[in-house]
Design a protein around this motif. Structure first.
Motif, PDB file in Angstrom:
ATOM      1  N   PHE A 152       0.862  -1.177   0.000  1.00  0.00           N
ATOM      2  CA  PHE A 152       0.000   0.000   0.000  1.00  0.00           C
ATOM      3  C   PHE A 152       0.900   1.229   0.000  1.00  0.00           C
ATOM      4  CE2 PHE A 152      -2.758  -3.250   1.863  1.00  0.00           C
ATOM      5  CZ  PHE A 152      -3.916  -3.075   1.111  1.00  0.00           C
ATOM      6  N   ASP A 153       0.880   1.970  -1.097  1.00  0.00           N
ATOM      7  CA  ASP A 153       1.777   3.106  -1.296  1.00  0.00           C
ATOM      8  C   ASP A 153       0.978   4.400  -1.149  1.00  0.00           C
ATOM      9  OD1 ASP A 153       3.663   4.988  -2.367  1.00  0.00           O
ATOM     10  OD2 ASP A 153       4.570   3.394  -3.554  1.00  0.00           O
ATOM     11  N   CYS A 154       1.275   5.147  -0.062  1.00  0.00           N
ATOM     12  CA  CYS A 154       0.583   6.417   0.202  1.00  0.00           C
ATOM     13  C   CYS A 154      -0.925   6.223   0.314  1.00  0.00           C
ATOM     14  CB  CYS A 154       0.917   7.444  -0.873  1.00  0.00           C
ATOM     15  SG  CYS A 154       2.665   7.887  -0.946  1.00  0.00           S
ATOM     16  N   CYS A 155      -1.349   5.219   1.053  1.00  0.00           N
ATOM     17  CA  CYS A 155      -2.763   4.941   1.257  1.00  0.00           C
ATOM     18  C   CYS A 155      -2.921   3.882   2.354  1.00  0.00           C
ATOM     19  CB  CYS A 155      -3.399   4.434  -0.044  1.00  0.00           C
ATOM     20  SG  CYS A 155      -2.714   2.889  -0.681  1.00  0.00           S
ATOM     21  N   PRO A 156      -4.174   3.788   2.902  1.00  0.00           N
ATOM     22  CA  PRO A 156      -5.326   4.648   2.636  1.00  0.00           C
ATOM     23  C   PRO A 156      -5.401   5.790   3.654  1.00  0.00           C
ATOM     24  CG  PRO A 156      -6.043   2.755   3.893  1.00  0.00           C
ATOM     25  CD  PRO A 156      -4.549   2.588   3.693  1.00  0.00           C
ATOM     26  N   GLY A 157      -6.054   6.886   3.237  1.00  0.00           N
ATOM     27  CA  GLY A 157      -6.202   8.031   4.113  1.00  0.00           C
ATOM     28  C   GLY A 157      -7.630   8.176   4.589  1.00  0.00           C
ATOM     29  N   ASP A 158      -8.107   9.436   4.693  1.00  0.00           N
ATOM     30  CA  ASP A 158      -9.473   9.676   5.132  1.00  0.00           C
ATOM     31  C   ASP A 158     -10.296  10.252   3.978  1.00  0.00           C
ATOM     32  OD1 ASP A 158      -8.782  12.326   4.837  1.00  0.00           O
ATOM     33  OD2 ASP A 158      -8.828  12.805   6.970  1.00  0.00           O
ATOM     34  N   GLY A 159     -11.547  10.626   4.274  1.00  0.00           N
ATOM     35  CA  GLY A 159     -12.428  11.114   3.223  1.00  0.00           C
ATOM     36  C   GLY A 159     -12.750  12.587   3.336  1.00  0.00           C
ATOM     37  N   SER A 160     -11.827  13.382   3.870  1.00  0.00           N
ATOM     38  CA  SER A 160     -12.098  14.804   4.063  1.00  0.00           C
ATOM     39  C   SER A 160     -12.184  15.545   2.728  1.00  0.00           C
ATOM     40  CB  SER A 160     -11.010  15.439   4.932  1.00  0.00           C
ATOM     41  OG  SER A 160      -9.783  15.484   4.235  1.00  0.00           O
ATOM     42  N   ALA A 206     -14.285   5.610   4.013  1.00  0.00           N
ATOM     43  CA  ALA A 206     -14.400   4.723   5.177  1.00  0.00           C
ATOM     44  C   ALA A 206     -14.796   3.317   4.749  1.00  0.00           C
ATOM     45  CB  ALA A 206     -15.425   5.291   6.165  1.00  0.00           C
ATOM     46  N   ASP A 207     -15.717   3.218   3.770  1.00  0.00           N
ATOM     47  CA  ASP A 207     -16.096   1.901   3.241  1.00  0.00           C
ATOM     48  C   ASP A 207     -14.889   1.223   2.597  1.00  0.00           C
ATOM     49  OD1 ASP A 207     -18.780   2.257   3.949  1.00  0.00           O
ATOM     50  OD2 ASP A 207     -19.232   3.276   2.060  1.00  0.00           O
ATOM     51  N   MET A 208     -14.115   1.999   1.842  1.00  0.00           N
ATOM     52  CA  MET A 208     -12.938   1.455   1.173  1.00  0.00           C
ATOM     53  C   MET A 208     -11.927   0.942   2.189  1.00  0.00           C
ATOM     54  SD  MET A 208     -10.180   3.473  -1.200  1.00  0.00           S
ATOM     55  CE  MET A 208      -9.511   4.226   0.299  1.00  0.00           C
ATOM     56  N   ARG A 209     -11.700   1.705   3.251  1.00  0.00           N
ATOM     57  CA  ARG A 209     -10.761   1.274   4.290  1.00  0.00           C
ATOM     58  C   ARG A 209     -11.192  -0.057   4.888  1.00  0.00           C
ATOM     59  NH1 ARG A 209      -7.254   5.105   6.696  1.00  0.00           N
ATOM     60  NH2 ARG A 209      -7.571   4.130   8.734  1.00  0.00           N
ATOM     61  N   ARG A 210     -12.486  -0.214   5.127  1.00  0.00           N
ATOM     62  CA  ARG A 210     -12.982  -1.478   5.688  1.00  0.00           C
ATOM     63  C   ARG A 210     -12.795  -2.619   4.692  1.00  0.00           C
ATOM     64  NH1 ARG A 210     -16.977   1.971   7.943  1.00  0.00           N
ATOM     65  NH2 ARG A 210     -18.319   1.691   6.117  1.00  0.00           N
ATOM     66  N   GLU A 211     -13.090  -2.352   3.426  1.00  0.00           N
ATOM     67  CA  GLU A 211     -12.952  -3.403   2.412  1.00  0.00           C
ATOM     68  C   GLU A 211     -11.517  -3.890   2.284  1.00  0.00           C
ATOM     69  OE1 GLU A 211     -15.303  -4.064  -1.302  1.00  0.00           O
ATOM     70  OE2 GLU A 211     -15.406  -1.872  -1.160  1.00  0.00           O
ATOM     71  N   ASP A 239      -3.425   8.260   9.433  1.00  0.00           N
ATOM     72  CA  ASP A 239      -4.503   7.424   8.883  1.00  0.00           C
ATOM     73  C   ASP A 239      -3.952   6.126   8.308  1.00  0.00           C
ATOM     74  OD1 ASP A 239      -6.590   9.259   9.454  1.00  0.00           O
ATOM     75  OD2 ASP A 239      -6.064  10.430   7.681  1.00  0.00           O
ATOM     76  N   VAL A 240      -2.774   6.206   7.695  1.00  0.00           N
ATOM     77  CA  VAL A 240      -2.143   4.995   7.169  1.00  0.00           C
ATOM     78  C   VAL A 240      -1.791   4.046   8.316  1.00  0.00           C
ATOM     79  CG1 VAL A 240      -0.178   4.064   5.910  1.00  0.00           C
ATOM     80  CG2 VAL A 240      -1.225   6.203   5.155  1.00  0.00           C
ATOM     81  N   GLU A 241      -1.216   4.589   9.378  1.00  0.00           N
ATOM     82  CA  GLU A 241      -0.792   3.730  10.492  1.00  0.00           C
ATOM     83  C   GLU A 241      -1.985   3.129  11.230  1.00  0.00           C
ATOM     84  OE1 GLU A 241       2.089   5.763  12.913  1.00  0.00           O
ATOM     85  OE2 GLU A 241       3.639   5.602  11.353  1.00  0.00           O
ATOM     86  N   THR A 242      -3.098   3.853  11.281  1.00  0.00           N
ATOM     87  CA  THR A 242      -4.305   3.288  11.887  1.00  0.00           C
ATOM     88  C   THR A 242      -4.783   2.080  11.087  1.00  0.00           C
ATOM     89  OG1 THR A 242      -5.000   5.449  12.737  1.00  0.00           O
ATOM     90  CG2 THR A 242      -6.695   3.764  12.549  1.00  0.00           C
ATOM     91  N   HIS A 243      -4.729   2.197   9.763  1.00  0.00           N
ATOM     92  CA  HIS A 243      -5.136   1.075   8.918  1.00  0.00           C
ATOM     93  C   HIS A 243      -4.155  -0.078   9.032  1.00  0.00           C
ATOM     94  CE1 HIS A 243      -6.330  -1.079   5.200  1.00  0.00           C
ATOM     95  NE2 HIS A 243      -7.509  -0.550   5.458  1.00  0.00           N
ATOM     96  N   LEU A 244      -2.880   0.237   9.118  1.00  0.00           N
ATOM     97  CA  LEU A 244      -1.841  -0.783   9.292  1.00  0.00           C
ATOM     98  C   LEU A 244      -2.099  -1.600  10.560  1.00  0.00           C
ATOM     99  CD1 LEU A 244       1.992  -0.117   8.928  1.00  0.00           C
ATOM    100  CD2 LEU A 244       1.088  -1.445  10.823  1.00  0.00           C
ATOM    101  N   GLU A 245      -2.397  -0.902  11.653  1.00  0.00           N
ATOM    102  CA  GLU A 245      -2.646  -1.602  12.917  1.00  0.00           C
ATOM    103  C   GLU A 245      -3.885  -2.485  12.811  1.00  0.00           C
ATOM    104  OE1 GLU A 245      -0.793  -1.876  15.532  1.00  0.00           O
ATOM    105  OE2 GLU A 245       0.748  -0.549  14.717  1.00  0.00           O
ATOM    106  N   ALA A 246      -4.920  -1.985  12.160  1.00  0.00           N
ATOM    107  CA  ALA A 246      -6.132  -2.781  11.991  1.00  0.00           C
ATOM    108  C   ALA A 246      -5.862  -4.014  11.132  1.00  0.00           C
ATOM    109  CB  ALA A 246      -7.234  -1.929  11.371  1.00  0.00           C
TER     110      ALA A 246
END
Length: 295
Positions: A152-160, A206-211, A239-246
Motif C-alpha cells: 500500500f503506497d501512500c494509502c489509505p487516508g481519510d475522506g475529508s 471509510a467503506d474502502m478502508r474497511r474493504e 490514517d495509514v498507520e491506523t489502517h496498518l494496525e487494523a
C-alpha cells in the motif's frame, strides 16, 4: 482487446486494453522473482512518465517478472458504473489467469500487488470484485490464493473534503487557464461527492478502508507492506498507520510499514529511491517469515 502496441513511456510495456499495459519478458525460469507484479496506479498526476519510473524500478529488481499496469481515471470513482469498470478490467483478468495457469501446480503464491493512493485502491478492489462476480467455471481464479504480498503506497487516508480536492486538483491539465477553470468546478463537484459519501449514497473512503481489511477480499495470507510519508498533503501518515494496525488483526502474517520524510504524495522514490526499493525487495524476499502468533 486493443492491439498490442508499444507504449513510448512505460518501459517496453504494451497496451492490452483501455488504460491497461503489460510488460512481459521472454519465458524463462523465474527463480525468486514474482511471476506477476500488478501496479494499480494513483489518480492525480499519474502520468506515463511517472508510472514508468516504477515499471523501470521493478524491471531492475525482477527482470524475469511480468508487470501489469492498471491506470485509474476520475470517472472510475465518480460516474462510471461498476459493470463498465469490470468490463474495462477484462484484459487484466485474462492476463492474470493466463500467467497463473502457466505456473507449476501447487506452487507458492507469486503475485505482488502494488497499490497507489485511493484511485489505485478503488481499481484494485474492483479487480478483485470482478473476479468474484464472474460465473463459476472450470478456470475460475481464486485470486487471493495466488497473492503473496500487497504494498500500500501512500494509502489509505481519510475522506475529508480538503484531501479529496487536493487529489483531484493534481490530475488537472498543466495549462493555467484549464487549472483555474478546473479548480473552480472542482469545489461544488467534490463538495457534492463528499456529501454523498457522508450520507451513504455512494461508497465512502471509510467503506474502502474497511474493504481493504476484509478477509473476503484479499484473504488473510498475503503479507502487507505500507510505504508512506509524513509530509504527504493528501494522505495523513496517522490514517495509514491506523489502517496498518487494523490489518494486523486480520492478517495471518506480519504487517510492516516504512514511514518516509520529505516526500510528496506518490513521489517517495523521488527523494528516497534506494531506501524505497530496498524496502520493496526486503519485503518480497521475506518468504521464510512465519505466521503471527495468536496467543
Amino acid at each position: 482487446m486493443q492491439p498490442a502496441t508499444l507504449h513510448p513511456s512505460l518501459d517496453l510495456a504494451v497496451s492490452i486494453g483501455s488504460g491497461i499495459y503489460l510488460h512481459e519478458p521472454p519465458a524463462q525460469p523465474r527463480g525468486s522473482h514474482p511471476a506477476l507484479i500488478i501496479l494499480s496506479t494513483w489518480l492525480g498526476g499519474a502520468t506515463p512518465r511517472r508510472i514508468s519510473k516504477y515499471v523501470a524500478g521493478y524491471r531492475e529488481l525482477y527482470s524475469k517478472s511480468a508487470i501489469l499496469v492498471l491506470t485509474t481515471k476520475i470517472a472510475d470513482i465518480t460516474v462510471r458504473p461498476v459493470s463498465a469498470l469490470h468490463a474495462r478490467l477484462q484484459p487484466a483478468r485474462d492476463t492474470i489467469r493466463r500467467i497463473v495457469s502457466a505456473l507449476p501446480d501447487n506452487g507458492a503464491p507469486s503475485i505482488l500487488f502494488h497499490i497507489f493512493s485511493h484511485g489505485g485502491c478503488n481499481t484494485a478492489l474492483q479487480l478483485i470484485h470482478s473476479f468474484q462476480s464472474e460465473p463459476v467455471l472450470d478456470d475460475t481464479l481464486d485470486f487471493a490464493s495466488h497473492l503473496y504480498g500487497i504494498i500500500f503506497d501512500c494509502c489509505p487516508g481519510d475522506g475529508s473534503f480538503d484531501r479529496a480536492y487536493n487529489a483531484a486538483a493534481a490530475s488537472l491539465p498543466d495549462a493555467l487557464l484549464m487549472q483555474a477553470i478546473g479548480k473552480m468546478l472542482l469545489v461544488p463537484f467534490i463538495g457534492t461527492f463528499t456529501l454523498l459519501q457522508h450520507v451513504g449514497a455512494i461508497n465512502s473512503v471509510a467503506d474502502m478502508r474497511r474493504e481493504l481489511n476484509d478477509p473476503g477480499v484479499f484473504g488473510t495470507t498475503a503479507r502487507r507492506l505500507y510505504l508512506y510519508s509524513s509530509e504527504d498533503q493528501m494522505v495523513q501518515w496517522q490514517d495509514v498507520e491506523t489502517h496498518l494496525e487494523a490489518a494486523r488483526s486480520v492478517s495471518e502474517y506480519p504487517v510492516t510499514g516504512v514511514r518516509f520524510t520529505e516526500s510528496a504524495h506518490c513521489a517517495i522514490i523521488r527523494n528516497h529511491s534506494e531506501k524505497y526499493w530496498k524496502a520493496v525487495d526486503d519485503f518480497w524476499q521475506t518468504k521464510s517469515c512465519k505466521p503471527q502468533s495468536r496467543l
